[in-house]
Write a protein that holds these residues in place. Structure first.
Motif, short mmCIF file in Angstrom:
data_model
loop_
_atom_site.label_atom_id
_atom_site.label_comp_id
_atom_site.label_asym_id
_atom_site.label_seq_id
_atom_site.Cartn_x
_atom_site.Cartn_y
_atom_site.Cartn_z
N GLY A 25 33.28 45.32 37.63
CA GLY A 25 32.90 43.95 37.96
C GLY A 25 32.86 43.00 36.78
N ASP A 26 33.10 43.50 35.57
CA ASP A 26 33.05 42.66 34.37
C ASP A 26 34.40 41.97 34.18
N PRO A 27 34.44 40.63 34.20
CA PRO A 27 35.72 39.91 34.09
C PRO A 27 36.44 40.12 32.77
N GLU A 28 35.74 40.63 31.76
CA GLU A 28 36.35 40.85 30.45
C GLU A 28 36.88 42.27 30.28
N LYS A 29 36.70 43.10 31.29
CA LYS A 29 37.08 44.51 31.19
C LYS A 29 38.24 44.85 32.13
N CYS A 30 39.02 45.84 31.73
CA CYS A 30 40.07 46.43 32.59
C CYS A 30 41.07 45.38 33.09
N ILE A 31 41.37 44.39 32.29
CA ILE A 31 42.22 43.29 32.74
C ILE A 31 43.63 43.75 33.12
N PRO A 32 44.34 44.55 32.30
CA PRO A 32 45.69 44.97 32.70
C PRO A 32 45.71 45.76 34.00
N LEU A 33 44.73 46.64 34.19
CA LEU A 33 44.68 47.42 35.42
C LEU A 33 44.40 46.52 36.63
N LYS A 34 43.49 45.59 36.46
CA LYS A 34 43.15 44.70 37.58
C LYS A 34 44.35 43.86 38.01
N LYS A 35 45.20 43.50 37.07
CA LYS A 35 46.36 42.68 37.41
C LYS A 35 47.36 43.43 38.28
N ALA A 36 47.25 44.75 38.33
CA ALA A 36 48.18 45.55 39.14
C ALA A 36 47.85 45.49 40.62
N PHE A 37 46.64 45.03 40.96
CA PHE A 37 46.20 45.00 42.35
C PHE A 37 46.27 43.59 42.91
N SER A 38 46.66 43.50 44.18
CA SER A 38 46.69 42.20 44.85
C SER A 38 46.30 42.38 46.31
N SER A 39 46.08 41.26 46.97
CA SER A 39 45.67 41.28 48.37
C SER A 39 46.81 41.75 49.26
N PHE A 70 49.23 47.71 45.34
CA PHE A 70 49.28 48.15 43.95
C PHE A 70 50.72 47.99 43.48
N GLU A 71 50.94 47.04 42.58
CA GLU A 71 52.30 46.72 42.11
C GLU A 71 53.24 46.47 43.29
N GLY A 72 52.71 45.81 44.33
CA GLY A 72 53.53 45.44 45.47
C GLY A 72 53.60 46.46 46.58
N VAL A 73 53.01 47.64 46.39
CA VAL A 73 53.06 48.71 47.39
C VAL A 73 51.69 48.88 48.01
N GLU A 74 51.66 48.97 49.34
CA GLU A 74 50.37 49.06 50.03
C GLU A 74 49.65 50.35 49.72
N PHE A 75 48.36 50.23 49.44
CA PHE A 75 47.50 51.38 49.16
C PHE A 75 46.13 51.15 49.78
N LEU A 76 45.47 52.23 50.16
CA LEU A 76 44.04 52.17 50.39
C LEU A 76 43.37 52.21 49.02
N PHE A 77 42.27 51.48 48.87
CA PHE A 77 41.65 51.34 47.56
C PHE A 77 40.14 51.34 47.71
N ALA A 78 39.47 52.11 46.86
CA ALA A 78 38.01 52.13 46.83
C ALA A 78 37.57 52.12 45.38
N ALA A 79 36.53 51.33 45.09
CA ALA A 79 36.02 51.22 43.72
C ALA A 79 34.52 51.49 43.72
N PHE A 80 34.06 52.15 42.66
CA PHE A 80 32.66 52.55 42.59
C PHE A 80 32.13 52.42 41.17
N THR A 81 30.82 52.21 41.09
CA THR A 81 30.14 52.21 39.79
C THR A 81 29.12 53.34 39.71
N ASN A 82 29.06 54.18 40.74
CA ASN A 82 28.15 55.33 40.67
C ASN A 82 28.84 56.57 41.23
#
Length: 254
Positions: A25-39, A70-82
């Motif tokens: 959730g930190d906007p300053e972290k993981c920027i390259p990886l985050k850019k790989a995902f889209s709606s 993910f890079e234009g290909v549909e994926f199920l996605f889940a993110a967690f902090t715990n």
């Protein structure tokens, strides 16, 4: 000959990305990886909207995976902090082919548990070979390599996000190529599903191949690029054969 086609969409993808990291959730972290995902809300949208930090915050609040690209290909996605919620997600999605990203510190906690409980998720049911589709991103590669040695058949360790992203794109392209060929080997061949997988594979190989362009040269300074021209040619040939077979079948039905 290049095979140009619209990226296909499926209602219920059987492939999934899980991401475990305290800093998602930190906007300053993981920027390259985050850019790989889209709606992926609209599969007909040729220009998907990149996920924003507030989108990741929303995903963290959702129980269960969401559909993204993910890079234009549909994926199920889940993110967690715990770790606990992440393990529960693995428990509920053992029927999926999972690509797992984790930070080093959280990976040290969760990887022994998921390999103990869910080794089936990371094992090829046909060959009994391990999938090395657990991607550890860390700042101290030397330290994390020591504890991860016990899981070396499952994990890959990176200290640069762009290297992780490049490797993951290539691995997923390989996976879709293999799955596409398996669908063609069925009796009768499942041409529509195979075309989906091979089209996704083609898209990801192309994306990987372009990662040597000027704006991504930093990746190639650290990580040797694996040529994918052979794979692209194979995918193109398979897609052309599928188109020919489907056209022939359609003519016979007329």
């Amino acid at each position: 000959m290049p095979h140009d086609t619209t990226i296909p969409y499926e209602e219920n993808p059987n492939h999934m990305i899980i991401w475990l990291d305290l800093t998602i959730g930190d906007p300053e972290k993981c920027i390259p990886l985050k850019k790989a995902f889209s709606s992926q809300a609209d599969p007909k949208n040729e220009t998907p909207v990149k996920l924003r930090d507030k989108d990741y915050a929303g995903i963290l609040d959702i129980v269960g995976p969401v559909s993204v690209a993910f890079e234009g290909v549909e994926f199920l996605f889940a993110a967690f902090t715990n770790v606990e919620s992440c393990i529960e997600c693995f428990e509920q999605n053992q029927d999926k082919r999972i690509f797992f990203i984790t930070s080093g510190s959280m990976g040290e906690i969760i990887i022994p548990q998921i390999i103990s409980k869910f080794a089936n998720i990371f094992t090829n049911p046909e060959t009994d070979e391990s999938y090395n589709s657990i991607y550890i991103f860390c700042l101290n590669k030397e330290y994390h390599s020591r504890w991860a040695r016990a899981f070396r058949n499952y994990v890959q360790i990176f200290d640069f996000e762009t290297d992780l992203l490049s490797r993951m794109i290539h691995d997923i392209a390989d996976y879709f190529l293999t799955e596409g060929k398996q669908l063609l080997d069925e009796d009768p061949p499942n041409y529509p599903a195979a075309k989906h997988r091979l089209t996704w594979s083609h898209e990801l190989y192309q994306r990987y191949d372009k990662m040597g362009d000027t704006d991504n040269m930093c990746i190639m300074d650290r990580m040797e690029k694996v040529p994918v021209r052979k794979e692209l040619n194979e995918v193109n040939e398979l897609l052309e054969n599928i188109d020919d077979e489907m056209a022939s079948s359609s003519d016979e039905d007329d």
